[in-house]
Design a protein around this motif. Structure first.
Motif, PDB file in Angstrom:
ATOM      1  N   UNK A  39       0.767  -1.280  -0.155  1.00 34.04           N
ATOM      2  CA  UNK A  39       0.196  -0.152  -0.151  1.00 34.04           C
ATOM      3  C   UNK A  39       0.986   1.298   0.223  1.00 34.04           C
ATOM      4  N   UNK A  40       2.121   1.195   0.711  1.00 31.19           N
ATOM      5  CA  UNK A  40       2.809   2.130   0.816  1.00 31.19           C
ATOM      6  C   UNK A  40       3.606   2.587  -0.430  1.00 31.19           C
ATOM      7  N   UNK A  41       3.818   1.531  -1.242  1.00 33.67           N
ATOM      8  CA  UNK A  41       4.453   1.765  -2.614  1.00 33.67           C
ATOM      9  C   UNK A  41       3.454   2.222  -3.450  1.00 33.67           C
ATOM     10  N   UNK A  42       2.179   1.615  -3.547  1.00 33.27           N
ATOM     11  CA  UNK A  42       1.232   1.971  -4.357  1.00 33.27           C
ATOM     12  C   UNK A  42       0.940   3.469  -4.211  1.00 33.27           C
ATOM     13  N   UNK A  43       0.895   4.032  -2.824  1.00 38.52           N
ATOM     14  CA  UNK A  43       0.556   5.375  -2.485  1.00 38.52           C
ATOM     15  C   UNK A  43       1.635   6.218  -3.167  1.00 38.52           C
ATOM     16  N   UNK A  44       3.031   5.915  -2.729  1.00 40.70           N
ATOM     17  CA  UNK A  44       4.056   6.665  -3.159  1.00 40.70           C
ATOM     18  C   UNK A  44       3.955   6.572  -5.020  1.00 40.70           C
ATOM     19  N   UNK A  45       3.948   5.558  -5.545  1.00 44.68           N
ATOM     20  CA  UNK A  45       3.943   5.408  -6.946  1.00 44.68           C
ATOM     21  C   UNK A  45       2.768   6.631  -7.672  1.00 44.68           C
ATOM     22  N   UNK A  46       1.355   6.544  -6.968  1.00 43.46           N
ATOM     23  CA  UNK A  46       0.477   7.390  -7.660  1.00 43.46           C
ATOM     24  C   UNK A  46       0.853   8.714  -7.429  1.00 43.46           C
ATOM     25  N   UNK A  47       1.419   9.096  -6.195  1.00 37.52           N
ATOM     26  CA  UNK A  47       1.615  10.598  -5.890  1.00 37.52           C
ATOM     27  C   UNK A  47       2.887  11.130  -6.681  1.00 37.52           C
ATOM     28  N   UNK A  48       3.830  10.164  -6.941  1.00 32.20           N
ATOM     29  CA  UNK A  48       4.876  10.662  -7.940  1.00 32.20           C
ATOM     30  C   UNK A  48       4.337  10.517  -9.365  1.00 32.20           C
TER      31      UNK A  48
END
Length: 319
Positions: free
Chosen positions: A100-109
């Protein structure tokens, strides 16, 4: 059964603690309500814009198609952060699983990168519309329009996918994320070993995308202004119309850059409180998605008229 029991222990999933805001006791529900209001504004504003453009065939033109892509980009950034933030305010839950952390960071970037590449494509479209008006429809064909928009997304997605590929099998010595949402830099700082390649790659793509898009947009507008004032010598209405077609794009770009600059400047002042830094970091996620639909409606007369027509027509049908 005994062999299974004596075997190697199952690998536990990585769970981070996303600290978020320092919420005073009893203030969680109120902050949840504020976050819910912000997310509702984002969803309603952008939802109205994209629905009206889809329903009104008169708006099926390059400029409005690109606005739809900007709307999707805005929704991606806001949805990646605000729902999780609302749960944090409501329940106090701070844990976030690794994926979830990776997905959130990926979407924000991706939101940040795609916003710039799409604005670059819009600058190209406005340049052709003003500087090559007679050839506009032959140059900006439907195929080229969709190819340019697809390219903007592909470039952003590939660059950010490369950035987060460095997290594969990366050992973390700390699980505490001192921010409101996950990002590549913050998560890399938790790694057990230095990550110079990731840092260099992140700086290179950030500098390349931001600088190249800024130069491209600036050069496009220099040519647009030159063409507009040249045409305006014979007919001032032509100049006014040319500048008006570019107003939406220019204001959206300025809002995005200003909110990004605020984040950069806030981290240069050590006296700024952590809560204030986190709040200013949220402007990047909330302000453009909330303000952009207003800009589209106020600046674009065609879109504003279509919105009024769609709502008035549906109101009359109900009556």
């Amino acid at each position: 059964m005994e062999n299974l029991t004596m075997g190697a222990p199952l690998k536990q999933p990585i769970v981070f603690e996303l600290v978020g805001f320092d919420v005073p006791p009893g203030q969680g529900p109120f902050l949840f309500f504020l976050a819910l209001c912000a997310y509702t504004v984002v969803l309603l504003g952008n939802g109205v814009v994209i629905c009206v453009i889809v329903m009104d065939r008169n708006l099926h033109r390059p400029m409005f198609v690109m606005i739809c892509h900007l709307v999707v980009c805005d929704l991606l950034g806001a949805t990646a952060v605000l729902p999780h933030l609302m749960m944090h305010f409501l329940t106090g839950q701070k844990n976030i699983f690794y994926l979830s952390a990776i997905a959130q960071g990926f979407c924000v970037h991706t939101y940040g990168a795609a916003m710039q590449t799409i604005l670059g494509v819009m600058a190209y479209d406005r340049y052709i519309a003003v500087c090559e008006p007679l050839r506009y429809h032959s140059i900006m064909t439907s195929a080229r329009l969709h190819s340019c928009c697809a390219l903007a997304w592909i470039v952003a997605l590939l660059l950010i996918a490369g950035l987060f590929s460095f997290h594969i099998n990366l050992p973390y010595c700390s699980r505490i994320i001192q921010h409101v949402y996950c990002s590549n830099k913050i998560m890399m700082n938790l790694a057990c070993a230095p990550t110079p390649v990731s840092n260099i790659y992140g700086l290179v793509i950030t500098w390349t995308v931001s600088t190249s898009m800024f130069i491209f947009i600036a050069l496009s507008y220099i040519r647009i202004l030159q063409a507009a004032f040249k045409q305006g010598r014979t007919d001032s209405s032509v100049r006014s119309k040319a500048l008006q077609t570019c107003a939406t794009h220019f204001i959206v770009y300025v809002v995005y850059e200003v909110t990004t600059l605020i984040i950069v400047v806030s981290y240069r002042f050590p006296s700024t409180s952590q809560n204030m830094k986190k709040f200013l970091g949220m402007l990047f996620i909330i302000a453009p998605p909330a303000i952009n639909p207003i800009i589209y409606g106020l600046v674009s007369k065609e879109l504003r008229t279509s919105i009024f027509q769609q709502f008035s027509t549906r109101t009359c049908r109900k009556n």
